[in-house]
Design a protein around this motif. Structure first.
Motif: not given
Length: 591
Positions: A186-209
């Motif tokens: 799904e992210t790959t599909e969304r990224m095809t529609k991203v242009d240079e005026t847009m900001d795109t972010y990934f968040i990687y979250l892990k529960i500590d301990l």
């Protein structure tokens, strides 16, 4: 019902129906909605009826919803509720197919198309919905049609099952969030529609301990925590955010500014607060912390997998500095550092197998007259390509990977072997101090290995000084206390390295039976020019005297520092003024 089923369809037409029905195999290339619509359309032509529609039953069996139809009837509803038509829902439970003759307006909302034939959509276990066929003119149904209709039902069920399996393959079974495969698609599909005026972010979250949490709560309790965390993440990051559970306690979020989702530092602070709220599991309050890595497309990767990997690298990099609540944005040098660490780890494993390590020895001298009192053994790595490497270049990697255990055991063996060789050569009864990491010191097998080597080399425990840092006490207080007591009973001396640099320094003096403290070099380096450093050093030495502890000062580089420490009553000195660390050959030539 039987009066409707007594005519014949000629064999040519029957063959045409089967041929067209076989073409439904092409439907598997479509989405479920498209495929079911095509089934309705084909079936209405094959059966020569006004409308074919498919209705699916809700998970609680209380509502039928129309999800596909060959055409839209003006008078037709899109949902039927059990509370409004209880008799119809009872009929569905009892029969496999039924006609309009079995219904009236009190059973089902019959329209001007009063002729209706319906089939139950079912697999071997469950009832899923209804295939509804509507036609204007009264007609009779042949046995040939009755043979075709179940085949249509079967085709519908195959499509529904395929979608169910596909969903299972794309959704995390525990939390209902996307899994890694679905997230990347799904992210790959969304990224095809991203242009240079847009900001795109990934968040990687892990529960500590989280492994510790699972150990305490058990698997079922931990699962409840994961489900609650997933719900909170989904609530905090609704569409157009994409959320997923991509591992045991790992989650991912994707968003871009195409739909202008909420973002910014303040929003993420609120998200942190919401995630950190207590979770109740079997009357047990559970509080969580999270570590997070951020990356951006296309700055940190040219595809979804690369950007997610960059966010994970950022998270891992942050966790090297902070074991909890790390929040780190990806920087390109992090990949270089990670790659270097990986190569170091692989080379370390090879180095252990190939015996590429060597002990260097730095003299510890008597503060009164400068005579040799003993040595500190310091490990060096004779890297076949890079040459001699100091401990700071590989010990942190060894500690994080567990390789510190075999390396520490190698140091113990080599130090005791050297003491035994000196005994054979009738040299002075020197002591050797060795540095033991916190991970190795607290390892269950540490005392057993130590004793086995002492017994093998026939060396007195008093000849080996075990140096640990103040940070060890901050980890497992009672375990450390018991371990030091045990080693003391066996005859070993435990020394506190870098004394005075941590908050736990005086806890050691109060509760642990240590024999020696080593004043950190940062106080010694400024002892001539800084009154505070001098006062701290004096205080430590005076306190040690009151507690009958031996004091070693590290980092002595000038005769003036030596004179100051002699005046203060320090017992032993160590530093470049006397000698830098040397290999055993040079040590034996000089001493």
């Amino acid at each position: 019902m039987n009066t409707l089923l007594n005519s014949k369809v000629d064999s040519v037409k029957n063959r045409k129906i089967f041929d067209q029905l076989l073409e439904m195999g092409q439907l598997y290339n479509l989405t479920l909605h498209e495929a079911l619509g095509e089934v309705c359309h084909k079936s209405s032509m094959l059966l020569e009826v006004d409308q074919v529609s498919i209705w699916m039953l809700s998970s609680d069996s209380s509502t039928l919803t129309k999800i596909a139809s060959s055409i839209q009837m003006e008078d037709e509803v899109s949902e039927v509720h059990q509370k409004d038509y209880p008799s119809y829902f009872e009929l569905m439970k009892e029969e496999h197919f039924w006609s309009a003759e079995q219904m009236d307006e009190h059973i089902f909302p019959i329209s001007t198309h009063s002729n209706r034939l319906e089939f139950k959509l079912t697999d071997q276990k469950d009832f899923h919905g209804v295939l509804s066929i509507r036609y204007s003119n009264r007609r009779e149904w042949s046995d040939d049609y009755l043979f075709v209709l179940p085949s249509i039902v079967h085709s519908i069920m195959l499509l529904v099952e395929r979608e169910s399996y596909k969903r299972l393959a794309m959704v995390d079974a525990l939390t209902g969030l996307r899994n890694l495969t679905s997230f990347l698609e799904e992210t790959t599909e969304r990224m095809t529609k991203v242009d240079e005026t847009m900001d795109t972010y990934f968040i990687y979250l892990k529960i500590d301990l989280f492994q510790d949490i699972q150990d305490v709560l058990g698997i079922d309790g931990a699962d409840e925590v994961l489900k609650e965390v997933a719900l909170r993440i989904q609530t905090l990051f609704p569409a157009p955010y994409l959320t997923a559970r991509i591992g045991f306690d790992h989650f991912a979020v994707y968003f871009d500014t195409a739909n202008k989702p909420q973002m910014g530092e303040r929003y993420f602070e609120k998200a942190d607060e919401a995630l950190a709220k207590q979770i109740m599991v079997d009357d047990q309050e559970v509080y969580l912390t999270y570590s997070i890595g951020f990356s951006q497309f296309p700055q940190h990767g040219n595809n979804a997998k690369a950007c997610l990997n960059a966010a994970q690298i950022a998270l891992n990099n942050g966790r090297k500095k902070f074991s909890r609540n790390a929040q780190t944005f990806y920087q390109p040098e992090m990949y270089t550092s990670m790659s270097n660490d990986l190569h170091t780890e692989m080379n370390l494993r090879k180095g252990i197998e190939s015996n590429e390590f060597e002990l260097y020895y730095q003299p510890k001298v008597n503060c009164e007259d400068g005579s040799i009192a003993g040595f500190e053994a310091l490990i060096r790595w004779n890297h076949p390509k890079l040459g001699i490497r100091g401990p700071m270049e590989f010990i942190p990697i060894a500690e994080s990977t567990g390789l510190i255990i075999p390396i520490g055991e190698w140091v113990i063996t080599q130090a005791l072997k050297q003491l035994a060789l000196w005994d054979i050569g009738h040299r002075k009864q020197y002591t050797i101090s060795i540095n033991i990491s916190s991970r190795h010191f607290l390892h269950n097998d540490f005392p057993k290995y130590l004793l086995s080597q002492m017994d093998y080399y026939k060396v007195s425990p008093s000849r080996l000084v075990i140096e640990i840092t103040e940070s060890v006490a901050m980890m497992e207080y009672e375990t450390v206390k018991e371990r030091i007591h045990y080693l003391n009973e066996l005859g070993f001396s435990v020394s506190i390295d870098d004394f005075g640099t941590g908050f736990s320094a005086f806890v050691y003096l109060q509760h642990f039976p240590i024999k020696e403290i080593k004043i950190d070099r940062q106080f010694i380096q400024e002892i001539e020019s800084d009154e505070k450093s001098l006062s701290i050093t004096r205080t430590i030495i005076n306190l040690a005297e009151q507690l009958s502890l031996r004091v070693v000062s590290e980092g002595v580089e000038t005769i003036e520092q030596w004179e100051k420490l002699k005046m203060l009553g320090c017992h032993e000195l160590q530093g470049f003024y006397f000698s830098k660390p040397l290999n055993i050959k040079k040590i034996e030539e000089l001493y």
